[in-house]
Design a protein around this motif. Structure first.
Motif, short mmCIF file in Angstrom:
data_model
loop_
_atom_site.label_atom_id
_atom_site.label_comp_id
_atom_site.label_asym_id
_atom_site.label_seq_id
_atom_site.Cartn_x
_atom_site.Cartn_y
_atom_site.Cartn_z
N GLY A 1 -37.77 64.10 16.95
CA GLY A 1 -39.08 64.74 16.82
C GLY A 1 -39.50 65.01 15.38
O GLY A 1 -40.54 65.65 15.15
N ILE A 2 -38.76 64.48 14.40
CA ILE A 2 -39.10 64.78 13.00
C ILE A 2 -40.32 63.96 12.55
O ILE A 2 -41.22 64.49 11.88
CB ILE A 2 -37.88 64.56 12.09
N GLY A 3 -40.36 62.68 12.94
CA GLY A 3 -41.54 61.86 12.62
C GLY A 3 -42.80 62.48 13.21
O GLY A 3 -43.84 62.55 12.55
N LYS A 4 -42.69 62.93 14.44
CA LYS A 4 -43.84 63.57 15.10
C LYS A 4 -44.25 64.83 14.34
O LYS A 4 -45.45 65.07 14.11
CB LYS A 4 -43.47 63.94 16.55
N ALA A 5 -43.29 65.63 13.90
CA ALA A 5 -43.60 66.86 13.17
C ALA A 5 -44.27 66.55 11.83
O ALA A 5 -45.21 67.25 11.42
CB ALA A 5 -42.32 67.67 12.96
N ILE A 6 -43.81 65.50 11.16
CA ILE A 6 -44.43 65.09 9.89
C ILE A 6 -45.88 64.66 10.13
O ILE A 6 -46.80 65.06 9.41
CB ILE A 6 -43.61 63.95 9.24
N MET A 7 -46.07 63.84 11.17
CA MET A 7 -47.43 63.37 11.48
C MET A 7 -48.34 64.54 11.87
O MET A 7 -49.50 64.58 11.47
CB MET A 7 -47.38 62.35 12.62
N LYS A 8 -47.82 65.48 12.63
CA LYS A 8 -48.65 66.63 13.01
C LYS A 8 -49.05 67.44 11.77
O LYS A 8 -50.19 67.88 11.66
CB LYS A 8 -47.90 67.52 14.01
N ALA A 9 -48.12 67.61 10.85
CA ALA A 9 -48.45 68.34 9.61
C ALA A 9 -49.52 67.58 8.82
O ALA A 9 -50.44 68.20 8.26
CB ALA A 9 -47.20 68.52 8.76
N ALA A 10 -49.42 66.26 8.80
CA ALA A 10 -50.43 65.46 8.09
C ALA A 10 -51.78 65.55 8.78
O ALA A 10 -52.83 65.69 8.13
CB ALA A 10 -49.96 64.00 8.01
N ILE A 11 -51.78 65.50 10.11
CA ILE A 11 -53.04 65.59 10.87
C ILE A 11 -53.69 66.96 10.66
O ILE A 11 -54.90 67.06 10.43
CB ILE A 11 -52.78 65.30 12.36
N VAL A 12 -52.89 68.02 10.71
CA VAL A 12 -53.43 69.37 10.49
C VAL A 12 -54.03 69.47 9.09
O VAL A 12 -55.11 70.04 8.90
CB VAL A 12 -52.31 70.43 10.69
N TYR A 13 -53.36 68.85 8.10
CA TYR A 13 -53.88 68.88 6.73
C TYR A 13 -55.24 68.17 6.67
O TYR A 13 -56.20 68.69 6.09
CB TYR A 13 -52.89 68.23 5.77
#
Ligand code: COA
Length: 149
Positions: free
Chosen positions: A85-97
């Motif tokens: 789930g780390i790739g997903k967490a990175i993508m979510k942080a990027a999307i939120v940004y």
């Protein structure tokens, strides 16, 4: 994943860490030419870094192509830490940004093998398969909408 920390950073503040992660994933593992990976666009991009138990394990970068469209690229998780789930967490942080900047749409040029990874984050395929850095890619886009948990 309680030890996972995500940071939004400038390239100048984390250059060595980002270069080390991307070298391992793109150059060593995927045989991408260093000049293709380090294309001179990092300085003006925003970067995400993931740390697990203080160790850097993943990254991505965000570039605003215009005031309506951002591009997320160079998404990489060390092979030793995938499937958690780390790739997903990175993508979510990027999307939120990106969402926080009120940019309506996000684009990725996805390696074909990662299509399902991006689909699960709300990206949809646009157009046909093309070659980039010697690998099959597809363009995928995501319009602003709430992230699933
Ligand atoms: N193909 C299909 N599904 C995938 C996938 C793949 N290659 N990689 C991840 N997924 C799915 C997972 O099964 C998971 O599904 P779930 O939420 O239903 O459980 C979801 O996507 C999130 O996976 P996650 O564990 O967060 O992904 P990861 O940490 O393993 O990172 C990559 C995924 C693609 C970033 C990682 O494999 C990587 O760094 N690959 C090498 C570099 C690369 O190809 N980057 C992408 C460039 S476009």
């Amino acid at each position: 994943m309680s030890h996972l920390i995500l940071q939004v950073v400038k390239f100048a503040d984390a250059k060595e860490v980002i270069q080390s992660l991307r070298s391992k994933v793109f150059q060593v593992e995927q045989k991408v030419e260093p000049t293709i990976d380090f294309d001179g666009l990092d300085e003006t991009a925003t970067h995400i870094l993931a740390y697990y138990a203080s160790e850097p394990i993943g990254t991505a970068r965000i570039r605003n192509l215009n005031n309506k469209l951002a591009k997320i690229e160079r998404v990489a998780v060390l092979s030793t830490h995938r499937g958690q789930g780390i790739g997903k967490a990175i993508m979510k942080a990027a999307i939120v940004y990106v969402d926080s900047q009120n940019i309506a749409e996000i684009k990725v040029n996805a390696q074909l093998h990662a299509k399902a990874f991006y689909q699960k984050l709300g990206f949809e395929q646009r157009g046909d398969v093309f070659n980039e850095a010697g690998m099959a890619h597809i363009e995928m886009r995501r319009s602003k909408h709430p992230l699933a948990e």
